[in-house]
Design a protein around this motif. Structure first.
Motif, mmCIF file in Angstrom:
data_model
loop_
_atom_site.group_PDB
_atom_site.id
_atom_site.type_symbol
_atom_site.label_atom_id
_atom_site.label_comp_id
_atom_site.label_asym_id
_atom_site.label_seq_id
_atom_site.Cartn_x
_atom_site.Cartn_y
_atom_site.Cartn_z
ATOM 1 N N LEU A 49 0.841 -1.209 0.000
ATOM 2 C CA LEU A 49 0.000 0.000 0.000
ATOM 3 C C LEU A 49 0.876 1.259 0.000
ATOM 4 N N PHE A 50 1.915 1.254 0.838
ATOM 5 C CA PHE A 50 2.785 2.434 0.894
ATOM 6 C C PHE A 50 3.373 2.715 -0.488
ATOM 7 N N ASN A 51 3.911 1.650 -1.119
ATOM 8 C CA ASN A 51 4.518 1.852 -2.444
ATOM 9 C C ASN A 51 3.488 2.373 -3.446
ATOM 10 N N ALA A 99 15.511 5.190 5.248
ATOM 11 C CA ALA A 99 14.619 6.122 4.535
ATOM 12 C C ALA A 99 14.446 5.705 3.083
ATOM 13 N N ILE A 100 14.043 4.427 2.906
ATOM 14 C CA ILE A 100 13.957 3.886 1.538
ATOM 15 C C ILE A 100 12.515 3.851 1.032
ATOM 16 N N GLY A 101 11.672 4.681 1.641
ATOM 17 C CA GLY A 101 10.305 4.838 1.144
ATOM 18 C C GLY A 101 10.251 6.012 0.162
ATOM 19 N N ASN A 127 11.228 3.459 -9.114
ATOM 20 C CA ASN A 127 10.830 2.181 -9.707
ATOM 21 C C ASN A 127 11.949 1.142 -9.637
ATOM 22 N N ALA A 128 13.184 1.621 -9.701
ATOM 23 C CA ALA A 128 14.312 0.677 -9.656
ATOM 24 C C ALA A 128 14.428 0.010 -8.285
ATOM 25 N N ASN A 129 13.993 0.690 -7.254
ATOM 26 C CA ASN A 129 14.291 0.213 -5.894
ATOM 27 C C ASN A 129 13.107 -0.217 -5.059
ATOM 28 N N LYS A 130 11.895 0.181 -5.448
ATOM 29 C CA LYS A 130 10.776 0.071 -4.495
ATOM 30 C C LYS A 130 10.459 -1.376 -4.074
#
Ligand SMILES: CC(C)(COP(=O)(O)OP(=O)(O)OC[C@H]1O[C@@H](n2cnc3c(N)ncnc32)[C@H](O)[C@@H]1OP(=O)(O)O)[C@@H](O)C(=O)NCCC(=O)NCCSC(=O)C1=CCCCC1=O
Length: 376
Positions: free
Chosen positions: A125-127, A181-183, A313-316
Motif C-alpha cells: 500500500l505504501f509503495n 529512509a527507503i520509502g 521504480n528501480a528500488n521500491k
C-alpha cells in the motif's frame, strides 16, 4: 454568426460521460478530499474547473498515516488524476504543526513489530501511495503546513512542487527509529539536493529548517507564518538575516543556538500562526498551472518526474522486502522505543549498548530487545 465555445461544447461533448474512476470520490477517515474552485491569475473563479485538496487529517499524531490512510491517499490521488475538471492537486494536512511525520509509529509498534508478512502487505500500500502521487495526471503541490518528517518527507517529495510555511522543519527519522529512509527519500534526495546533502539528511536524521530546504532546492517557495504584533516575521529560531559567517561559511537557514534559539522559541509562543500567505502562494501557483495547455502540462510532468520515478521504480520492490524483514529486529526495537518511551525516559534506544552487544556476536533475542527499550 460565429458559434461560442459554449455552443461548441454543447454540440460536441458526449451527453453521457464514461466514469474512469475505480472508486467513488468518498475517501476514508483521516483523508479529506475536496474540490475547490480554481482561480485565474487575477483571482477570479474559473467556473467548472477545480483544484483537488487532499488533506491528511490525523493531527493528534502529527498527521502520520495509518494503514487505512494509505488506502485513502491512493484513492484520493486516483480520483484527482481522473477528474476532467481538476487543474491541480493541493496535498496538505490539518493544522499548523505537522504536514506529516511518516508512518504511524503506534501502529508500527503495536501491530507490525515482529510481523514481517503483515508489514510487507502494508508496504504494498505504501509503495502504491507514492506511485499514485508520482503517477497523478495533474500537477501536485505539497502545501507544507508544518513539519515534514520521515515518510512525510517522502510523500511530500513525491509531489511536483513544495510551498512551505517557514516554521516547518524537514528531515528523515529512519536510522534513529529502526528504519531506513527507503520509502522514497534515498531515491529522491540525491536527485533533488545532491548526493552529499542527501547522505547527511538520510543518515544523521537532523531536522533542517524551511529556509534551508528552500536553499537546498527541496522547496520552490517559503512564506512567513508567524505574526507578532499583527506583523509577519520570519522564523525567529533560524538565521535569516546573515548569509555568511566570519569564515565565509553559509549560515543562512541554520538553526540559531543557545539563548538566541530560546528567545526565538519564546517569540513563537507569544505570536500567532497565520497560514494565509501560504494559501495565497499555493493558489497563485495553481493559477499559473491553470493558464497552460492541459495535455502539454501532463506530458511535461511525466518527463520532469523521470529522475525521481526511475530511481523509485528501480528500488521500491527490494525496499519493500528489506523493510518487511527489518521489522524482526531493528524496526521492532526502534518503533517500540518511540511508542513506549516519553520525553522523560527518551524515545530512542541506547545505540552504543546495541552496537556493543552485536560486536560480541549477541543474537537478536526478545530479551535483548526488551532491555534496549527505554521504559516509561
Ligand atoms: C521529531 C518529531 C516528528 C516531532 O517531535 P516533537 O515536536 O517533540 O513532538 P512529539 O512529542 O514527539 O510528538 C507529538 C505527538 O505526536 C505523536 N507522533 C509524532 N509522530 C508520530 C507518528 N509518526 N506516528 C504516530 N504518532 C506520532 C507523538 O507520539 C506525540 O503524541 P503523544 O501522545 O505521545 O504525546 C517526533 O514526533 C518523531 O520523531 N516522530 C516519529 C517520526 C517517525 O519515526 N516516523 C516514522 C518514520 S519511518 C516511515 O515513515 C516509513 C515510511 C515508509 C517506509 C518505511 C518507513 O519507515
Amino acid at each position: 454568426m460565429k458559434a461560442s465555445t459554449n455552443d461548441i461544447v454543447q454540440e460536441t461533448a458526449p451527453k453521457q460521460l464514461n466514469d474512469h474512476n475505480l472508486v467513488p470520490e468518498q475517501i476514508v477517515p483521516g483523508v479529506l478530499y475536496e474540490k475547490r474552485p480554481a482561480k485565474r491569475l487575477d483571482g477570479s473563479i474559473a467556473e467548472g474547473v477545480y483544484n483537488a485538496w487532499i488533506t491528511l487529517d490525523n493531527p493528534k499524531q502529527f498527521n502520520s498515516y495509518t494503514t487505512d490512510m494509505t488506502k485513502g491517499l491512493i484513492l484520493a490521488f486516483r480520483a484527482a488524476s481522473n477528474s476532467r475538471d481538476v487543474n491541480a492537486v493541493i496535498f496538505t494536512a490539518v493544522g499548523d504543526k505537522a504536514f506529516c511525520t511518516g508512518g504511524n509509529t503506534k501502529e508500527y509498534a503495536e501491530y507490525y513489530a515482529g510481523n514481517p508478512q503483515e508489514y510487507r502487505q502494508y508496504m504494498r500500500l505504501f509503495n502504491d501511495m507514492v506511485s499514485a502521487i508520482l503517477g497523478c495526471d495533474k500537477p501536485v503541490i505539497c502545501r507544507v503546513n508544518g513539519m515534514r518528517i520521515g515518510g512525510g518527507q517522502e510523500i511530500g517529495m513525491a509531489a511536483d512542487f513544495t510551498v512551505a510555511q517557514d516554521l516547518a522543519n524537514f528531515g528523515q527519522a529512519g536510522p534513529k527509529h529502526g528504519s531506513a529512509a527507503i520509502g522514497g527519500a534515498t531515491d529522491f534526495l540525491p536527485v533533488m539536493i545532491g548526493c552529499e546533502q542527501a547522505m547527511v539528511s538520510g543518515t544523521l536524521c537532523e531536522p533542517f529548517s524551511a529556509h534551508k530546504a528552500n536553499r537546498l532546492g527541496i522547496c520552490c517557495e517559503i512564506v512567513p507564518a508567524l505574526k507578532v504584533d499583527g506583523k509577519f516575521i520570519p522564523n525567529p529560531t533560524v538565521v535569516t538575516d546573515t548569509y555568511l559567517d566570519e569564515f565565509g561559511r553559509v549560515v543562512h537557514g541554520e538553526f540559531k543556538t543557545g539563548d538566541a534559539f530560546k528567545t526565538g522559541k519564546d517569540l513563537i509562543k507569544q505570536g500567532e500562526i497565520d497560514l494565509s500567505l501560504l494559501d495565497e502562494r499555493v493558489e497563485a501557483l495553481a493559477s499559473k498551472l491553470l493558464e497552460t495547455f492541459p495535455e502539454c502540462m501532463t506530458k511535461s510532468l511525466e518527463e520532469l518526474r523521470k529522475p525521481k520515478l526511475n530511481a523509485w521504480n528501480a528500488n521500491k520492490e527490494n525496499s519493500r522486502a528489506w523493510l518487511a524483514l527489518n521489522m524482526m529486529n531493528e524496526a521492532r526495537t526502534g518503533f517500540r522505543a518511540f511508542n513506549e518511551g516519553n520525553r522523560e525516559v527518551g524515545r530512542e534506544i541506547d545505540f552504543v549498548a546495541l552496537r556493543q552487544a552485536l560486536a560480541q556476536g549477541a543474537p537478536w533475542t526478545p530479551e535483548l530487545i526488551e532491555d534496549l527499550i527505554p521504559k516509561a
